[in-house]
Design an enzyme around this catalytic site. Sequence first.
Site, short mmCIF file in Angstrom:
data_model
loop_
_atom_site.label_atom_id
_atom_site.label_comp_id
_atom_site.label_asym_id
_atom_site.label_seq_id
_atom_site.Cartn_x
_atom_site.Cartn_y
_atom_site.Cartn_z
N CYS A 162 6.10 4.55 9.15
CA CYS A 162 6.67 3.91 8.04
C CYS A 162 8.17 4.18 7.69
CB CYS A 162 5.96 4.18 6.79
SG CYS A 162 4.06 3.31 6.92
N GLU B 107 0.92 -0.98 0.04
CA GLU B 107 -0.16 -0.07 0.03
C GLU B 107 0.88 1.15 0.16
OE1 GLU B 107 -3.30 0.37 -0.60
OE2 GLU B 107 -2.45 2.45 -0.65
N LYS C 294 8.15 -1.70 -2.41
CA LYS C 294 7.57 -0.74 -1.41
C LYS C 294 8.58 -0.20 -0.48
CE LYS C 294 5.03 0.93 1.57
NZ LYS C 294 3.97 2.22 1.31
P1 NAD Z 1 -2.05 -0.34 12.51
O1 NAD Z 1 -1.21 -0.66 13.76
O2 NAD Z 1 -2.77 0.76 12.36
O3 NAD Z 1 -3.34 -1.87 12.36
C1 NAD Z 1 -2.89 -2.97 12.31
C2 NAD Z 1 -3.95 -3.75 13.23
O4 NAD Z 1 -3.57 -5.36 12.85
C3 NAD Z 1 -4.16 -3.37 14.56
O5 NAD Z 1 -5.27 -3.20 14.45
C4 NAD Z 1 -3.93 -4.73 15.18
O6 NAD Z 1 -4.98 -5.19 16.16
C5 NAD Z 1 -4.33 -5.91 13.97
N1 NAD Z 1 -3.69 -7.15 14.14
C6 NAD Z 1 -2.35 -7.55 14.63
N2 NAD Z 1 -2.15 -8.71 14.39
C7 NAD Z 1 -3.42 -9.21 14.06
C8 NAD Z 1 -3.83 -10.80 13.93
N3 NAD Z 1 -3.08 -11.71 14.23
N4 NAD Z 1 -5.09 -11.04 13.79
C9 NAD Z 1 -6.13 -10.05 13.48
N5 NAD Z 1 -5.66 -8.55 13.72
C10 NAD Z 1 -4.37 -8.32 14.04
O7 NAD Z 1 -1.11 -0.63 11.27
P2 NAD Z 1 -1.19 0.04 9.98
O8 NAD Z 1 -0.63 1.58 10.06
O9 NAD Z 1 -2.37 -0.04 9.37
O10 NAD Z 1 -0.09 -0.55 9.12
C11 NAD Z 1 -0.32 -2.04 8.62
C12 NAD Z 1 0.85 -2.35 7.62
O11 NAD Z 1 0.49 -1.54 6.59
C13 NAD Z 1 2.14 -2.24 8.11
O12 NAD Z 1 2.86 -3.39 7.53
C14 NAD Z 1 2.59 -0.96 7.58
O13 NAD Z 1 3.90 -0.80 7.40
C15 NAD Z 1 1.99 -0.78 6.39
N6 NAD Z 1 1.82 0.57 5.88
C16 NAD Z 1 1.16 1.58 6.52
C17 NAD Z 1 0.94 2.82 6.13
C18 NAD Z 1 0.45 3.87 6.90
O14 NAD Z 1 0.62 4.93 6.51
N7 NAD Z 1 -0.05 3.65 8.18
C19 NAD Z 1 1.10 3.05 4.76
C20 NAD Z 1 1.53 2.01 4.13
C21 NAD Z 1 1.69 0.66 4.46
C1 UDX Z 2 4.54 7.48 3.84
C2 UDX Z 2 4.77 7.46 2.07
O1 UDX Z 2 4.75 8.78 1.63
C3 UDX Z 2 3.75 6.84 1.71
O2 UDX Z 2 3.49 6.55 0.28
C4 UDX Z 2 3.60 5.21 2.50
O3 UDX Z 2 2.65 4.47 2.00
C5 UDX Z 2 3.59 5.34 3.85
O4 UDX Z 2 4.69 6.14 4.29
P1 UDX Z 2 3.02 8.96 5.55
O5 UDX Z 2 4.25 8.44 6.50
O6 UDX Z 2 1.78 8.67 5.90
O7 UDX Z 2 3.16 8.07 4.14
O8 UDX Z 2 3.34 10.36 5.08
P2 UDX Z 2 4.32 11.31 4.42
O9 UDX Z 2 3.29 12.39 3.68
O10 UDX Z 2 5.07 10.65 3.65
O11 UDX Z 2 5.08 12.28 5.49
C6 UDX Z 2 6.08 11.15 6.24
C7 UDX Z 2 6.89 12.29 6.99
O12 UDX Z 2 7.58 13.10 6.22
C8 UDX Z 2 6.12 13.36 8.03
O13 UDX Z 2 6.61 13.51 9.05
C9 UDX Z 2 6.03 14.63 7.15
O14 UDX Z 2 5.89 15.95 7.87
C10 UDX Z 2 7.66 14.56 6.56
N1 UDX Z 2 7.80 15.37 5.48
C11 UDX Z 2 7.22 14.98 4.34
C12 UDX Z 2 8.89 16.32 5.42
O15 UDX Z 2 9.37 16.63 6.54
N2 UDX Z 2 9.07 17.00 4.29
C13 UDX Z 2 8.48 16.90 2.96
O16 UDX Z 2 8.90 17.36 2.10
C14 UDX Z 2 7.54 15.56 3.20
#
Ligand code: NAD
Ligand code: UDX
Length: 485
Positions: free
Chosen positions: A288, A173, A232
């Site tokens: 992330c 994602e 990713k």
């Molecule tokens: P999160 O912590 O918000 O959510 C994860 C959820 O999974 C929690 O609610 C937890 O209770 C649940 N969980 C964990 N183990 C489980 C199990 N065995 N069965 C059922 N539920 C379970 O995490 P997130 O931010 O959504 O991130 C999820 C993944 O996506 C991570 O690998 C992260 O690196 C990736 N990712 C996150 C972002 C972001 O912006 N947060 C963007 C891109 C990718």
């Molecule tokens: C990031 C990636 O952008 C996204 O594609 C991936 O799926 C998850 O990780 P996110 O961490 O949610 O997303 O936000 P992002 O907008 O990338 O910002 C990350 C951090 O960098 C923040 O603290 C932001 O304030 C900082 N940032 C971003 C800067 O300091 N300068 C910039 O120019 C851009």
Amino acid sequence: MSANETKTEVLPNVDGFKICCIGAGYVGGPTMAVIAKHCPNIRVTVVDLSQPRIDAWNSSKLPIYEPGLQDIVESVRGKNLFFTTNIDEEIVAADMIFISVNTPTKTKGIGKGCASNVKNIEACARNIAKVAKSSKIIVEKSTVPVQTASAISKILRANSDGSVDFQVLSNPEFLAEGTAVRDLLAPSRVLIGGPQNEAGFEAINKLVAVYANWVPRQQILTTNVWSSELSKLVANAYLAQRISSINSISMLCEASKADVEEVARAVGADVRIGPHFLRASVGFGGSCFQKDILNLVYLCESFGLPEVAEYWRQVVTMNEWQKERFTRRMISAMFNTITSKKICLYGFAFKKDTGDTRETAAAYVAKYLLDEDAMITIYDPKVEEEDMWMEFKYTLGITEATHPNLKKSIVLVHDPYEAAKDAHAIAIMTEWDEFKDYDYEKIFANMTKPAFMFDGRNILDHQKLYDIGFEVQCIGKQLPSHFDE
Ligand code: NAD
Ligand code: UDX
């Protein structure tokens, strides 16, 4: 024939499909809401171990704040989008299972502080193998170390009786928090990696067919599994590297009287470089960037590539220094002591338009200020107090046990004017738009003098603040001081 060449084929009909997503977090919730919205003939269920999280998804106050999310969820919830803790039941029913659980950095054992902890992924795979009674497509949505999909496949095969088939795809994602809905509705690309054989292509095409309901086909990229998994990590590493690069230049600008915003504009005007992710700041945060770069570093080390590992590690090292350096500049400006001084932080979320505090730069700055015995007030329009304390506890190890006066030294205040009252300094930690519109004359009048403003996001009108009487410092440029007059 490669998977990409299959795109001229008619895509399979996925109407009537049942999707289950394990993990109702920042990724699982919004992603499934958008799939449900665009695929009315697919039944989407999000499951999680956490009852409070599921209850919140079923309530009028969602567990995460994302602009536009509430409307989308409310338009499909109860129709073809469901949230439940009945994990096994939903696994049994599903044709396709997304795994979207958290994969944090390991805190102990081999790879501590660097490698990703994939125990939640493995737990999901074992559970799927245990309860599934029919063939499934498993979609790895979480960000994982390269080759995790093959580990999932092996666990599934070793723990099932062979009567069911599991095809494991990688579909990382790319959404960013604060713009998750926009990113999901119009993604720059959707990436799907899968086994390069007939059954693999068939599974890939089914997932392509789901996304093709709203994403133009040419933006759906298909690759082998490993390229997808690795892409990713590399995408996040590249984005974070740009921030560390401009932040490193911000230091040179401060030393040389250049202006980092002018430099970024000039450099970013080259189409080969582009203008994005060149905003100098107090440092990047979020769940992330640091996690994924450290994961990349660990992978490079594991594959015997220490020079490559060291190259990427520098991105994190530079980020750590930027956060510390920002605080050092604050202390130095305030006559080298901040003991007992009230300092107000505007913003605690790691970026605007989210309440997420994970790895926020604000927590690190607060920690350094706490180390100097400052009294800290924090105002953030969206951060929940509980999340703030969780961040201090789990990322920085700061609790009432380590700091007995913690809840007197750090206070979350719900009014920005109150938070700044009697403060010696304000520091902008998050680029919330509302910070630009405050009545800084009023704020200045109620502060201790000299009143300092440290703009860690370069969002305020510095000349105006100077004219009001503030001592202003920002990132990557020297500003005039009243002390020079
Ligand atoms: P999160 O912590 O918000 O959510 C994860 C959820 O999974 C929690 O609610 C937890 O209770 C649940 N969980 C964990 N183990 C489980 C199990 N065995 N069965 C059922 N539920 C379970 O995490 P997130 O931010 O959504 O991130 C999820 C993944 O996506 C991570 O690998 C992260 O690196 C990736 N990712 C996150 C972002 C972001 O912006 N947060 C963007 C891109 C990718
Ligand atoms: C990031 C990636 O952008 C996204 O594609 C991936 O799926 C998850 O990780 P996110 O961490 O949610 O997303 O936000 P992002 O907008 O990338 O910002 C990350 C951090 O960098 C923040 O603290 C932001 O304030 C900082 N940032 C971003 C800067 O300091 N300068 C910039 O120019 C851009």
